[in-house]
Design an enzyme around this catalytic site. Structure first.
Site, short mmCIF file in Angstrom:
data_model
loop_
_atom_site.label_atom_id
_atom_site.label_comp_id
_atom_site.label_asym_id
_atom_site.label_seq_id
_atom_site.Cartn_x
_atom_site.Cartn_y
_atom_site.Cartn_z
N LYS A 105 -71.63 -15.05 32.52
CA LYS A 105 -70.51 -15.97 32.64
C LYS A 105 -69.62 -15.83 31.40
O LYS A 105 -70.13 -15.40 30.36
CB LYS A 105 -70.96 -17.42 32.80
CG LYS A 105 -71.99 -17.94 31.81
CD LYS A 105 -71.73 -17.98 30.34
CE LYS A 105 -70.56 -18.75 29.83
NZ LYS A 105 -70.57 -18.83 28.31
N SER A 130 -75.23 0.61 25.31
CA SER A 130 -74.56 -0.13 24.25
C SER A 130 -74.07 0.88 23.23
O SER A 130 -74.75 1.87 22.97
CB SER A 130 -75.56 -1.10 23.60
OG SER A 130 -74.92 -2.22 23.06
N ARG A 131 -72.89 0.61 22.64
CA ARG A 131 -72.37 1.57 21.64
C ARG A 131 -73.15 1.45 20.34
O ARG A 131 -73.35 2.43 19.64
CB ARG A 131 -70.89 1.30 21.39
CG ARG A 131 -70.03 1.53 22.63
CD ARG A 131 -68.68 0.91 22.47
NE ARG A 131 -68.79 -0.49 22.05
CZ ARG A 131 -67.76 -1.28 21.79
NH1 ARG A 131 -66.53 -0.82 21.91
NH2 ARG A 131 -67.95 -2.53 21.42
N ILE A 155 -76.56 -12.31 23.66
CA ILE A 155 -77.19 -12.91 24.85
C ILE A 155 -78.21 -11.96 25.47
O ILE A 155 -79.23 -12.40 26.03
CB ILE A 155 -76.15 -13.41 25.88
CG1 ILE A 155 -76.79 -14.42 26.82
CG2 ILE A 155 -75.50 -12.27 26.65
CD1 ILE A 155 -77.32 -15.66 26.18
N ASP A 210 -65.44 -21.02 26.63
CA ASP A 210 -66.62 -20.15 26.81
C ASP A 210 -67.88 -21.02 26.98
O ASP A 210 -68.61 -20.83 27.96
CB ASP A 210 -66.75 -19.15 25.65
CG ASP A 210 -67.99 -18.30 25.81
OD1 ASP A 210 -67.92 -17.25 26.46
OD2 ASP A 210 -69.07 -18.72 25.33
P1 NAP Z 1 -71.64 -10.23 21.83
O1 NAP Z 1 -72.98 -10.22 21.19
O2 NAP Z 1 -70.43 -10.33 20.94
O3 NAP Z 1 -71.37 -8.99 22.77
C1 NAP Z 1 -72.34 -8.34 23.55
C2 NAP Z 1 -72.18 -6.85 23.43
O4 NAP Z 1 -71.04 -6.42 24.15
C3 NAP Z 1 -71.93 -6.37 22.01
O5 NAP Z 1 -73.14 -6.25 21.32
C4 NAP Z 1 -71.20 -5.06 22.20
O6 NAP Z 1 -72.14 -4.00 22.31
C5 NAP Z 1 -70.50 -5.24 23.53
N1 NAP Z 1 -69.06 -5.48 23.28
C6 NAP Z 1 -68.50 -6.46 22.57
N2 NAP Z 1 -67.15 -6.37 22.57
C7 NAP Z 1 -66.88 -5.26 23.28
C8 NAP Z 1 -65.68 -4.60 23.63
N3 NAP Z 1 -64.48 -5.08 23.27
N4 NAP Z 1 -65.75 -3.48 24.37
C9 NAP Z 1 -66.94 -3.01 24.79
N5 NAP Z 1 -68.12 -3.59 24.46
C10 NAP Z 1 -68.09 -4.70 23.74
O7 NAP Z 1 -71.52 -11.42 22.89
P2 NAP Z 1 -72.65 -12.37 23.53
O8 NAP Z 1 -72.75 -13.62 22.73
O9 NAP Z 1 -73.87 -11.62 23.84
O10 NAP Z 1 -71.86 -12.78 24.86
C11 NAP Z 1 -71.71 -11.90 25.95
C12 NAP Z 1 -71.49 -12.71 27.20
O11 NAP Z 1 -72.61 -13.59 27.38
C13 NAP Z 1 -70.24 -13.61 27.12
O12 NAP Z 1 -69.57 -13.61 28.35
C14 NAP Z 1 -70.82 -14.99 26.81
O13 NAP Z 1 -70.03 -16.04 27.34
C15 NAP Z 1 -72.17 -14.93 27.51
N6 NAP Z 1 -73.16 -15.84 26.92
C16 NAP Z 1 -73.32 -15.92 25.56
C17 NAP Z 1 -74.19 -16.87 25.03
C18 NAP Z 1 -74.41 -17.00 23.54
O14 NAP Z 1 -75.19 -17.87 23.12
N7 NAP Z 1 -73.79 -16.21 22.68
C19 NAP Z 1 -74.92 -17.71 25.89
C20 NAP Z 1 -74.77 -17.55 27.28
C21 NAP Z 1 -73.88 -16.62 27.77
P3 NAP Z 1 -71.82 -2.53 21.76
O15 NAP Z 1 -70.74 -2.66 20.71
O16 NAP Z 1 -73.12 -2.06 21.20
O17 NAP Z 1 -71.37 -1.75 22.95
#
Ligand code: NAP
Length: 303
Positions: A87, A33-34, A11, A165
């Site tokens: 969110k 970010s890690r 996101i 979600d």
């Molecule tokens: P993601 O790509 O899986 O996670 C975002 C980043 O968070 C990862 O790149 C990772 O970065 C870090 N992360 C993940 N798990 C972690 C953990 N257990 N501990 C610490 N850092 C962690 O997820 P995303 O899709 O971007 O979603 C993130 C948020 O945005 C959620 O709440 C989701 O509901 C919301 N969102 C997502 C979308 C969508 O289309 N995917 C749309 C709207 C809103 P590092 O490992 O580099 O630290």
């Protein structure tokens, strides 16, 4: 206003970075970010180091999944920064209440964002419904988890909320447009046999409101809400981007277009005015569904 983005994943790349780049009010000043990196800004692998090194950045926007978000949010507020939460705003309601109290005590902004509320049709739908009697409403939110969360196992881990979600986006619209609140009366939840969160859910609310969420839809995605009133039927489609009243199109945009620009505009306003915006109504419905829901086990799911 300078902002640091934390959690450079899907996101952050799809929406936050482009929305900040396109805004005249915002400047992306650091990333934390890690594994992820953003070219052209200072990158950190942990938030404490960033907060200590960059006292010039007043705002932190957290794009992590909900479970790992509380610690960084608490650290940012403790360091006197305004905070924007993706969110759903947290893993539990109580932890978001704790963050809100902390922000209030320090006079800081906390913005629990709901991007779907910024969709083009939502504000006009709320205005049109304000003076009408609601007869009933139906939400159908069916999408492909492999498209929107490719390989993201956290969505099926405790606190990942499963199909809620995306479903919480529909609930964020419902709670913004109905003139009076509704409450959950029953829920049926489908859990894949190898997972800890539901992949599909059917909800019933007071006021003849129902919702169907499913994460197994391939092909075209369905994000529709229809509301029947004493003065006609309103339909929001494409996640709130298109609005139709009695079959006439009132306004339209592409799905997701402008939503994150709207969130950053709102955050700038809140910071300038020294206010907070933490509405947990959508998450209350999710917590209630997980409390009241009848569980059924369905086929295993893998990415
Ligand atoms: P993601 O790509 O899986 O996670 C975002 C980043 O968070 C990862 O790149 C990772 O970065 C870090 N992360 C993940 N798990 C972690 C953990 N257990 N501990 C610490 N850092 C962690 O997820 P995303 O899709 O971007 O979603 C993130 C948020 O945005 C959620 O709440 C989701 O509901 C919301 N969102 C997502 C979308 C969508 O289309 N995917 C749309 C709207 C809103 P590092 O490992 O580099 O630290």
């Amino acid at each position: 206003m300078k902002v640091a983005l934390v959690g450079i994943g899907k996101i952050a790349r799809d929406q936050h970075i482009p929305a900040i780049a396109a805004s005249e009010e915002w400047e992306l000043a650091a990333a934390v970010s890690r594994h992820g990196r953003v070219e052209g800004v200072e990158n950190f692998t942990d938030i404490e180091t960033m907060l200590a090194a960059r006292p010039d950045i007043p705002v932190v926007s957290l794009c992590l999944p909900p479970v790992p978000r509380f610690g960084p949010a608490e650290a940012a507020l403790a360091a006197g920064r305004h905070v924007m939460l993706e969110k759903p705003p947290g893993a539990t309601l109580a932890e978001v209440h704790a963050l809100e109290a902390m922000a209030e005590a320090r006079g800081l902004t906390l913005h629990a964002t709901w991007h779907s509320r910024m969709a083009a049709g939502v504000a006009p739908a709320r205005d049109w419904l304000a003076s009408r009697r609601i007869i009933g409403a139906r939400i159908v939110w069916r999408e492909d988890v492999r498209k929107w969360h490719p390989g993201q196992d956290w969505v099926f881990e405790p606190g990942g909320m499963g199909v809620f979600d995306p479903g919480i986006n529909a609930l964020s619209i419902l709670t913004a447009i109905l003139p009076r609140p509704v409450h959950l009366t029953s829920a049926a939840l489908q859990y894949p046999e190898n997972r800890d969160t539901p992949i599909a859910a059917e909800l019933a609310f007071s006021g003849n409101v129902t919702a169907e969420f499913d994460w197994r839809q391939e092909g075209p995605q369905t994000w529709d809400i229809s509301v029947e009133t004493d003065g006609g039927t309103l339909r929001l489609t494409d996640g709130g981007a298109r609005l139709e009243i009695d079959g006439d199109e009132v306004g339209t945009r592409a799905a997701l277009e402008g939503e994150y620009a709207g969130l950053y505009r709102r955050m700038a306003e809140l910071v300038r005015e020294g206010r907070r915006d933490v509405d947990l109504a959508p998450m209350v419905h999710v917590a209630d569904a997980l409390t009241l829901g009848r569980r059924r086990t369905v086929a295993a799911f893998s990415f």
